[in-house]
Design a protein around this motif. Structure first.
Motif, PDB file in Angstrom:
ATOM      1  N   SER A 600       0.823  -1.209   0.000  1.00  0.00           N
ATOM      2  CA  SER A 600       0.000   0.000   0.000  1.00  0.00           C
ATOM      3  C   SER A 600       0.854   1.253   0.000  1.00  0.00           C
ATOM      4  O   SER A 600       0.415   2.310  -0.455  1.00  0.00           O
ATOM      5  CB  SER A 600      -0.936   0.001   1.215  1.00  0.00           C
ATOM      6  N   GLU A 601       2.071   1.148   0.500  1.00  0.00           N
ATOM      7  CA  GLU A 601       2.955   2.314   0.558  1.00  0.00           C
ATOM      8  C   GLU A 601       3.769   2.490  -0.718  1.00  0.00           C
ATOM      9  O   GLU A 601       3.944   3.603  -1.201  1.00  0.00           O
ATOM     10  CB  GLU A 601       3.914   2.207   1.752  1.00  0.00           C
ATOM     11  N   VAL A 602       4.303   1.381  -1.271  1.00  0.00           N
ATOM     12  CA  VAL A 602       5.213   1.506  -2.408  1.00  0.00           C
ATOM     13  C   VAL A 602       4.589   1.031  -3.709  1.00  0.00           C
ATOM     14  O   VAL A 602       5.201   1.159  -4.775  1.00  0.00           O
ATOM     15  CB  VAL A 602       6.513   0.716  -2.147  1.00  0.00           C
ATOM     16  N   GLY A 603       3.369   0.463  -3.621  1.00  0.00           N
ATOM     17  CA  GLY A 603       2.693  -0.022  -4.823  1.00  0.00           C
ATOM     18  C   GLY A 603       2.899  -1.515  -4.999  1.00  0.00           C
ATOM     19  O   GLY A 603       4.008  -2.020  -4.788  1.00  0.00           O
ATOM     20  N   PRO A 604       1.836  -2.250  -5.402  1.00  0.00           N
ATOM     21  CA  PRO A 604       1.933  -3.718  -5.512  1.00  0.00           C
ATOM     22  C   PRO A 604       2.864  -4.180  -6.612  1.00  0.00           C
ATOM     23  O   PRO A 604       3.322  -5.334  -6.587  1.00  0.00           O
ATOM     24  CB  PRO A 604       0.488  -4.143  -5.787  1.00  0.00           C
ATOM     25  N   ASP A 605       3.137  -3.330  -7.584  1.00  0.00           N
ATOM     26  CA  ASP A 605       4.012  -3.735  -8.684  1.00  0.00           C
ATOM     27  C   ASP A 605       5.446  -3.228  -8.530  1.00  0.00           C
ATOM     28  O   ASP A 605       6.244  -3.317  -9.465  1.00  0.00           O
ATOM     29  CB  ASP A 605       3.448  -3.224 -10.011  1.00  0.00           C
ATOM     30  N   SER A 606       5.780  -2.719  -7.375  1.00  0.00           N
ATOM     31  CA  SER A 606       7.118  -2.155  -7.177  1.00  0.00           C
ATOM     32  C   SER A 606       8.171  -3.273  -7.138  1.00  0.00           C
ATOM     33  O   SER A 606       7.875  -4.449  -6.877  1.00  0.00           O
ATOM     34  CB  SER A 606       7.171  -1.368  -5.866  1.00  0.00           C
ATOM     35  N   GLU A 607       9.397  -2.887  -7.383  1.00  0.00           N
ATOM     36  CA  GLU A 607      10.505  -3.849  -7.380  1.00  0.00           C
ATOM     37  C   GLU A 607      10.672  -4.478  -5.996  1.00  0.00           C
ATOM     38  O   GLU A 607      10.991  -5.665  -5.877  1.00  0.00           O
ATOM     39  CB  GLU A 607      11.801  -3.143  -7.812  1.00  0.00           C
ATOM     40  N   THR A 608      10.457  -3.681  -4.935  1.00  0.00           N
ATOM     41  CA  THR A 608      10.586  -4.210  -3.575  1.00  0.00           C
ATOM     42  C   THR A 608       9.630  -5.359  -3.337  1.00  0.00           C
ATOM     43  O   THR A 608      10.008  -6.409  -2.795  1.00  0.00           O
ATOM     44  CB  THR A 608      10.322  -3.092  -2.544  1.00  0.00           C
ATOM     45  N   ILE A 609       8.367  -5.205  -3.737  1.00  0.00           N
ATOM     46  CA  ILE A 609       7.366  -6.257  -3.529  1.00  0.00           C
ATOM     47  C   ILE A 609       7.690  -7.474  -4.380  1.00  0.00           C
ATOM     48  O   ILE A 609       7.543  -8.618  -3.950  1.00  0.00           O
ATOM     49  CB  ILE A 609       5.954  -5.719  -3.839  1.00  0.00           C
ATOM     50  N   GLU A 610       8.156  -7.260  -5.591  1.00  0.00           N
ATOM     51  CA  GLU A 610       8.477  -8.371  -6.483  1.00  0.00           C
ATOM     52  C   GLU A 610       9.639  -9.213  -5.961  1.00  0.00           C
ATOM     53  O   GLU A 610       9.728 -10.420  -6.230  1.00  0.00           O
ATOM     54  CB  GLU A 610       8.799  -7.844  -7.876  1.00  0.00           C
ATOM     55  N   ARG A 611      10.532  -8.600  -5.177  1.00  0.00           N
ATOM     56  CA  ARG A 611      11.703  -9.317  -4.655  1.00  0.00           C
ATOM     57  C   ARG A 611      11.413 -10.070  -3.364  1.00  0.00           C
ATOM     58  O   ARG A 611      12.269 -10.829  -2.887  1.00  0.00           O
ATOM     59  CB  ARG A 611      12.842  -8.314  -4.424  1.00  0.00           C
ATOM     60  N   MET A 612      10.244  -9.877  -2.779  1.00  0.00           N
ATOM     61  CA  MET A 612       9.971 -10.475  -1.477  1.00  0.00           C
ATOM     62  C   MET A 612       9.742 -11.987  -1.497  1.00  0.00           C
ATOM     63  O   MET A 612      10.205 -12.686  -0.577  1.00  0.00           O
ATOM     64  CB  MET A 612       8.769  -9.784  -0.823  1.00  0.00           C
TER      65      MET A 612
END
Length: 818
Positions: A600-612
């Motif tokens: 919700s803070e960085v966006g669901p498609d952000s690189e951070t979420i994709e790396r989790m």
């Protein structure tokens, strides 16, 4: 039995200005007699002008008659030549007459042997030598140019002792070798094909053999022509080898009996009578193998009355075998043997032999370890001389010996010595003793320790200095650049407490340094990483609840997970149910919620979420470890099933908290869990590290936990399958009372273990727990003919049987675990 010694008369010739050297010569001669008299079957009689009887006639003529009886002339010259022996002779001094007479006799009779020693002369005297000194210098030039008589120079009394000792030992060894050569050349085969029986003729084959040994050899040879070798027992062969080893010859002087033969003779001792030389040979052979703990020495040592005669110190210096010297010193350490106090055999004799410039390094190290336990203040000069040689193989042992000697007098003296010597290596045990009571240490001492070369000294000094509030900002800022992460941690915490502000990035850069050995992989050393964890934990614990709540933001930042557990531990009653639910859920709900907030803070498609997703297993494992460690620390019985379930299925490392929890709440069924722990890594979590006392000893911790779980079923525990090094630790930590309840069958099974450490642990526990009578029965059963025997078992059981109970208990109680 006592054996005769050959008398070796030695004449000491000198002018009258070397009074101290003449006195020392007597001491050295007595020392050589005590050390080597039995070994070389000789007795040195040192004669000088002061020993001649006063009779009518020319005094020098009386002295010369005594000189004629001597086979070795020792001449000692310094700066005076002496006075003429009479008014009409052509000799200018009594020393000159003694020397010239000996040279003439040497040319005619090939005796005496002549050795000269010149004491160094101050350069100031050499600038303007008087008539007396001029004659000395002329004599020295004559000897040098003649090139027929070797001489040695010495600077002081200590060097003279060393050189004279070497001279006397070399001479009596030469005499012994000559005697053996002569005996060998005179030995001829008998004309008759039969060998005379022992009853008909008892003749010693060599002075190397005792009466008992000669009798055995005659019988051994008598039996051989008709019967071949079938009639010989294993003990006969071993004894034959022992006797052969007593014959030494330069170039072939190895006189060590093998380990198997040593043990064979030990088991046949009840039906064998050994002579004195054989017993000494057995002691020396067993000493040669002492390091491996597989050769029974003490029975023989007692047989030669070794403790009463204080022979271990003599073995540490006599002969040429460095292995024997080292073994004797280690045995002296084990049994707390003191050096002799005989006036003719001073401590300096032993120290100069052990620590002389030509001494073997392994001997020096063993001697320094011995002196650390048994040294006196008067030994410090010799030990310091070895330290000053700056030999990397002995330097740390020398420094530790000096510190330990000082520690027996005063902790302050010991620490002052530690700071003066600046050793780079110091044992943790010694450091613990030095810093055990820090209240008495002055502030200046602690501040001095912060700059010590040894990192452990710096850590301890910095830690106490920080607790006393005597660190300054300037000192702490210098320490954050220290090469040791523990020192940097102490300094960083001090600076933070005193108002310094650092970002998380700066903190990590200070505490975590790349491991040079893994530089290409970009890895940090484990201690640096542990220090970073420790800093995070302590820093979070210093925050208020409100700040911790604010720190627990949506992202999985540097401190987020730790903040959650710090706050949970602080408010455990209120948050325990939620923690247990999270553990049971394997933190799935916790993880999902954090990912949702991050998205919700960085966006669901952000690189951070994709790396989790790939990181999820690691994050869950870390959360489970932290959560279960917290439950273990809180130590409530209701969590036992939860902790067991995790330990059985997912635990791939264990912590101190887990071990403590199972020790307190576990039962017999948890024994497999602890055995499994012994094969896992220790998880030194950031909240349980103690940087001054070291890390968890895995085997000892697991062993004591197993014994707590056994609760009266120790025999069953011993029969349980477990790693052998863990079994050895369990046996070592069993109470003596429980061990005494073991049956003979159990003991035999353990003593027959294929693992050396297990056998050693059991044998030492037998020695500690059982009286001599029981030990003898155990050894008799263990050594039953036809049974497999492990020699390290025999080594230690013999130790317990042969020595006094008090000496045994004192020795085994101070032995470090191996």
């Amino acid at each position: 039995m006592a054996e005769s010694r050959k008398l070796v008369k030695v004449f000491l010739a000198s002018p009258g200005d070397v009074v101290e050297e003449r006195r020392l010569a007597k001491t050295v001669a007595d020392e050589v007699n005590q050390l080597l008299g039995d070994e070389f079957s000789c007795q040195i009689e040192l004669v000088g002008w002061e020993d001649t009887v006063s009779v009518f006639g020319r005094p020098q003529a009386t002295i010369n008659r005594e000189l004629e009886r001597c086979e070795l002339l020792i001449g000692v010259v310094w700066k005076h030549w002496g006075t003429p022996p009479d008014t009409e002779g052509h000799y200018t001094s009594g020393f000159e007459e003694e020397f010239r007479t000996s040279v003439e006799r040497r040319l005619k009779e090939n005796r005496p042997e002549i050795s000269l020693f010149f004491k160094q002369i101050d350069s100031d005297l050499l600038r303007d030598p008087g008539p007396s000194l001029q004659k000395v210098l002329e004599f020295k030039r004559e000897i040098t140019s003649g090139k027929q008589i070797l001489y040695e120079a010495f600077a002081d009394s200590r060097e003279f002792e060393t050189r004279l000792r070497r001279c006397l030992v070399s001479y009596i060894k030469k005499l012994r070798d000559n005697d053996r050569d002569q005996n060998a050349s005179q030995t001829t085969a008998p004309a008759d094909t039969s060998i005379p029986s022992v009853e008909a003729e008892v003749l010693p084959l060599s002075t190397s053999f005792s009466k008992e040994g000669s009798l055995f050899l005659r019988k051994f040879l008598d039996d051989s022509p008709s019967s071949g070798t079938d009639q010989y027992t294993a003990a006969d062969v071993a004894r034959f080898r022992l006797l052969a080893g007593l014959i030494e010859k330069h170039g072939n002087d190895e006189c060590v009996l093998g380990v198997h033969d040593c043990n064979v003779l030990y088991f046949s001792a009840h039906k064998t009578e050994f002579g004195s030389r054989e017993l000494h040979g057995l002691v020396k052979s067993n000493l040669h193998h002492y390091e491996n703990e597989n050769s029974p020495i003490w029975k023989w040592f007692i047989a030669i009355d070794g403790f009463q005669r204080q022979l271990l110190p003599f073995y540490s210096v006599s002969g040429t075998s460095s292995e024997v010297h080292v073994a004797a010193l280690r045995a002296m350490c084990l049994v707390k043997e003191k050096l002799p106090t005989d006036k003719t055999l001073t401590r300096d004799v032993f120290l100069s032999s052990w620590l002389g410039a030509e001494s073997n390094r392994s001997v020096k190290t063993a001697a320094l370890n011995y002196l650390g336990d048994n040294g006196l203040d008067e030994d410090l000069v010799a030990i310091k001389a070895e330290f000053d040689r700056n030999d990397y193989q002995t330097r740390s042992a020398a420094s530790e010996a000096m510190i330990r000697i000082r520690l027996r007098d005063s902790r302050q003296k010991a620490i002052s010595t530690l700071f003066e010597l600046q050793p780079t290596v110091v044992s943790r045990g010694l450091l613990a003793a030095l810093f055990e009571k820090t209240d008495a240490l002055p502030d200046s001492t602690l501040l001095e320790g912060i700059s010590h070369q040894n990192p452990d000294v710096r850590v301890m000094s910095a830690q106490v200095a920080s607790q006393r509030k005597i660190l300054t900002v300037d000192i702490a800022q210098a320490l954050v650049g220290d090469v040791d992460a523990r020192v940097r941690l102490i300094a960083l915490e001090f600076l933070v407490e005193n108002g310094q502000r650092y970002s998380n990035r700066e903190i990590e850069q200070i505490l975590v340094k790349k491991n040079h050995g893994n530089a290409l992989l970009g890895l940090s050393d484990p201690t640096s990483a542990a220090c970073l964890d420790t800093f995070k934990w302590r820093r979070l614990n210093s925050l208020t609840d409100a700040v911790l709540e604010d720190t627990m933001v949506a992202s999985l930042s540097l401190f987020e997970r730790e903040a959650y557990f710090v706050l949970t531990e602080r408010r455990f009653r209120a948050r325990a149910a939620a923690l247990r639910a999270a553990v049971d859920d394997r933190f799935e709900a916790y993880y999902t919620e954090r990912i949702r907030k991050m998205a919700s803070e960085v966006g669901p498609d952000s690189e951070t979420i994709e790396r989790m997703p790939p990181l999820k297993p690691f994050i869950i494992k870390s959360l489970m470890q932290l959560g279960l460690d917290l439950l273990c620390r809180k130590s409530e019985t209701c969590d036992l099933a939860r902790i067991r379930r995790w330990a059985k299925t997912e635990m791939d490392s264990f912590s101190i908290d887990f071990i403590n929890y199972i020790r307190k709440h576990g039962e017999w069924e948890d024994i497999p869990l602890i055995i499994r722990c012994a094969g896992l890594n220790v998880n030194d979590s950031f909240n349980s590290l103690d940087f001054t006392s070291g890390f968890l000893n895995k085997n000892i911790s697991c062993a004591t936990t197993l014994l707590a779980l056994a609760r009266g079923r120790v025999s069953d525990l011993i029969a349980t399958q477990m790693p052998q090094n863990l079994l050895a630790a369990v046996i070592t930590n069993i109470s003596d009372k429980a061990f005494r309840g073991f049956s003979d069958e159990t003991l035999m099974t353990l003593l027959d273990s294929d693992n050396t450490d297990v056998r050693r642990a059991v044998a030492l526990k037998c020695v500690r727990a059982h009286p001599k009578a029981r030990l003898k029965k155990i050894l008799e059963r263990y050594a039953k003919p036809g049974k497999q025997r492990f020699y390290n078992v025999v080594h230690w059981l013999d130790f317990g049987i042969s020595l006094s109970r008090d000496r045994v208990l004192q020795a085994v109680s101070s032995m470090p675990d191996r």
